[in-house]
Design a protein around this motif. Structure first.
Motif, PDB file in Angstrom:
ATOM      1  N   PRO A  29     -19.533 -19.032 -49.804  1.00 45.32           N
ATOM      2  CA  PRO A  29     -19.691 -17.833 -50.631  1.00 45.32           C
ATOM      3  C   PRO A  29     -19.500 -18.202 -52.111  1.00 45.32           C
ATOM      4  CG  PRO A  29     -18.044 -17.496 -48.901  1.00 45.32           C
ATOM      5  CD  PRO A  29     -18.349 -18.958 -48.942  1.00 45.32           C
ATOM      6  N   VAL A  30     -20.293 -17.592 -52.979  1.00 43.22           N
ATOM      7  CA  VAL A  30     -20.171 -17.873 -54.412  1.00 43.22           C
ATOM      8  C   VAL A  30     -19.976 -16.572 -55.194  1.00 43.22           C
ATOM      9  CG1 VAL A  30     -21.371 -18.740 -56.463  1.00 43.22           C
ATOM     10  CG2 VAL A  30     -21.542 -19.992 -54.305  1.00 43.22           C
ATOM     11  N   GLY A  31     -18.852 -16.500 -55.909  1.00 43.35           N
ATOM     12  CA  GLY A  31     -18.574 -15.358 -56.780  1.00 43.35           C
ATOM     13  C   GLY A  31     -18.462 -15.836 -58.216  1.00 43.35           C
ATOM     14  N   ASN A  32     -17.245 -16.228 -58.588  1.00 45.09           N
ATOM     15  CA  ASN A  32     -17.033 -16.772 -59.929  1.00 45.09           C
ATOM     16  C   ASN A  32     -17.463 -18.246 -59.997  1.00 45.09           C
ATOM     17  OD1 ASN A  32     -16.274 -15.977 -62.487  1.00 45.09           O
ATOM     18  ND2 ASN A  32     -14.143 -16.599 -62.263  1.00 45.09           N
ATOM     19  N   GLU A  45     -13.071 -11.755 -43.921  1.00 42.33           N
ATOM     20  CA  GLU A  45     -13.455 -10.615 -44.750  1.00 42.33           C
ATOM     21  C   GLU A  45     -14.957 -10.682 -45.070  1.00 42.33           C
ATOM     22  OE1 GLU A  45     -12.384 -10.510 -49.026  1.00 42.33           O
ATOM     23  OE2 GLU A  45     -10.854 -11.988 -48.507  1.00 42.33           O
ATOM     24  N   ASN A  83      -8.086 -11.469 -54.237  1.00 40.83           N
ATOM     25  CA  ASN A  83      -7.377 -12.604 -53.659  1.00 40.83           C
ATOM     26  C   ASN A  83      -6.689 -13.491 -54.693  1.00 40.83           C
ATOM     27  OD1 ASN A  83      -7.699 -12.136 -50.923  1.00 40.83           O
ATOM     28  ND2 ASN A  83      -9.767 -12.985 -50.912  1.00 40.83           N
ATOM     29  N   ALA A  85     -14.900  -9.290 -52.951  1.00 43.69           N
ATOM     30  CA  ALA A  85     -14.383 -10.558 -53.482  1.00 43.69           C
ATOM     31  C   ALA A  85     -15.440 -11.332 -54.265  1.00 43.69           C
ATOM     32  CB  ALA A  85     -13.828 -11.430 -52.347  1.00 43.69           C
ATOM     33  N   PHE A 130      -8.434 -19.019 -49.651  1.00 50.39           N
ATOM     34  CA  PHE A 130      -8.448 -20.378 -50.216  1.00 50.39           C
ATOM     35  C   PHE A 130      -7.812 -20.448 -51.594  1.00 50.39           C
ATOM     36  CE2 PHE A 130     -12.258 -18.622 -52.237  1.00 50.39           C
ATOM     37  CZ  PHE A 130     -12.132 -19.122 -53.524  1.00 50.39           C
ATOM     38  N   LYS A 131      -7.615 -19.308 -52.250  1.00 50.74           N
ATOM     39  CA  LYS A 131      -7.083 -19.325 -53.612  1.00 50.74           C
ATOM     40  C   LYS A 131      -5.737 -20.065 -53.681  1.00 50.74           C
ATOM     41  CE  LYS A 131     -10.324 -16.684 -55.595  1.00 50.74           C
ATOM     42  NZ  LYS A 131     -11.146 -16.073 -54.542  1.00 50.74           N
ATOM     43  N   ALA A 161     -16.781 -10.916 -47.759  1.00 53.96           N
ATOM     44  CA  ALA A 161     -17.242 -11.953 -48.693  1.00 53.96           C
ATOM     45  C   ALA A 161     -17.355 -13.307 -48.001  1.00 53.96           C
ATOM     46  CB  ALA A 161     -16.296 -12.064 -49.892  1.00 53.96           C
ATOM     47  N   SER A 162     -16.503 -13.568 -47.025  1.00 55.63           N
ATOM     48  CA  SER A 162     -16.547 -14.845 -46.308  1.00 55.63           C
ATOM     49  C   SER A 162     -17.758 -14.912 -45.386  1.00 55.63           C
ATOM     50  CB  SER A 162     -15.283 -15.013 -45.464  1.00 55.63           C
ATOM     51  OG  SER A 162     -14.132 -14.813 -46.233  1.00 55.63           O
TER      52      SER A 162
END
Ligand code: PLP
Length: 357
Positions: free
Chosen positions: A189-192, A291, A91, A244, A64-65, A293-294
């Protein structure tokens, strides 16, 4: 000659809804317009709960980036920037590298050494980014790159760059345009934490424009040992196979918290084993390879439906943020070894017959 394309990228599709100067020329690779795929093996027919995957791995660089990067690089190019920089778990670097290549701008990417998957590293290298690795984690890389625009003429393209979120909110528009309404729940998913913030921005704007009535409850999904939103504070040493989202100090903390509170949603976490089980379920029973993280969004949904936290007669969307081919090592390490037979083929027939028994 005009080349007619079905999809000219997210700026062409939603320009009137993006906060960008009207004369910005789009640097794009036909990102967006990704499929919303029904997942019968995850849905619950008896309770009339339908689950769809927003397959963001089908963007040009496989995540999605790209939705955010088309806007960030278009603006950087418009402003005459000669270089862009980002910190990345993989990504972001792949996407920044590709869009910078397209714009004729040099990309610098700072990554945690040994902690990004090979597919993503290959992309950043192939697209001509200068790849810089550090001994620390993503959060350390983020601290470094945030200082750089003051020290050198370089544009920061992490999601603290507001143009990234402008592009990424188009995913929420697409979900509504595809479903004909907003879902009841949206698992991400939540990272940053930029993406959940961008989706909520998109839903709110479609709400304000009268295009949707009810908006979804946003469910932010984290990996158990990289779950600052569950702890309620940044964490020092995040750890997960879902590289990710191996992030301890999310930059969009307040925006993401607001998204969850305003939408009457919640945050939750899954351990690595559950994440890999969900990844396998999607691959083996739905034909969809994402992946790790997804897969945390699917792991989160499966857990919440089991606990009775999803109402009957609901429509659920889970965003699958990146393609499974990004991280072939994880996939192979989880799967049985190939079976070796002689080159004449002896044994193959028996193998087929015995597995069909
Ligand atoms: C970047 C990324 C995330 C996390 O998105 P944030 O906006 O940082 O929360 C999740 N999954 C994948 C595959 C990513 O590349």
């Amino acid at each position: 000659m005009t080349v007619r394309t079905l999809n000219g990228g997210v700026i062409a599709a939603y320009r009137d809804r993006l906060s960008i100067p009207p004369d910005v020329e789009a640097i794009h690779i036909n990102e967006g317009n990704t499929p919303l795929v029904h997942l019968p093996a995850v849905s619950d027919r008896k309770r009339n709960i339908d689950v769809y995957a927003k397959c963001e791995g089908l963007n040009p660089t496989g995540s999605f980036k790209d939705r955010g990067m088309t806007v960030a690089l278009s603006i950087a190019s418009h402003n005459g920037s000669k270089a862009v920089i980002c910190a990345s778990t993989g990504n972001t670097s792949a996407s920044a590298a590709a869009y910078a290549a397209r714009a004729g701008i040099q990309a610098f990417v700072v990554i945690p050494a040994g902690k990004i998957s090979v597919g993503k590293l290959a992309q950043a290298m192939m697209h001509g980014a200068k790849v810089v690795q550090i001994g620390g984690n993503f959060d350390d890389a983020m601290d470094i790159v945030k200082r750089m625009p003051e020290e050198a003429e370089v544009t920061l393209v992490n999601s603290v760059n507001p143009f990234r979120l402008q592009g990424q909110k188009t995913a929420a528009f697409e979900v509504v345009d595809q479903l004909g309404c907003a879902p009841d729940y949206h698992f991400l998913p939540v990272g940053n934490a930029g993406n959940i913030s961008a989706y909520w921005m998109g839903y709110v704007e479609y709400g304000d424009a009268g295009i949707v009535g009810a908006k979804p409850r946003m469910v932010g999904c984290q990996a158990a040992r990289a779950a600052p939103f569950l702890v309620g504070a940044p964490i020092e040493e995040p750890e997960t196979i879902a590289t990710a989202i191996r992030i301890g100090n999310p930059q969009s903390w307040n925006l993401a918290n607001t998204a969850v509170i305003e939408s009457n949603g919640w945050f939750r976490s899954s351990d690595d084993e559950k994440i890999l089980t969900a990844q396998k379920l999607l691959a083996e029973r739905c034909g969809v390879f994402c992946e790790p993280a997804s897969a945390v969004s699917i792991a989160g949904f499966c857990d919440e439906i089991e606990k009775g936290n999803i109402q009957d007669n609901s429509v659920v969307v889970c965003t699958l943020t990146g393609h499974g081919l990004k991280d072939p090592e994880i996939a192979i390490s989880q799967s049985p070894e190939p079976i070796t037979i002689p080159k004449g083929g002896e044994g193959l027939r028996d193998l087929i017959l015995s597995s069909l028994d």
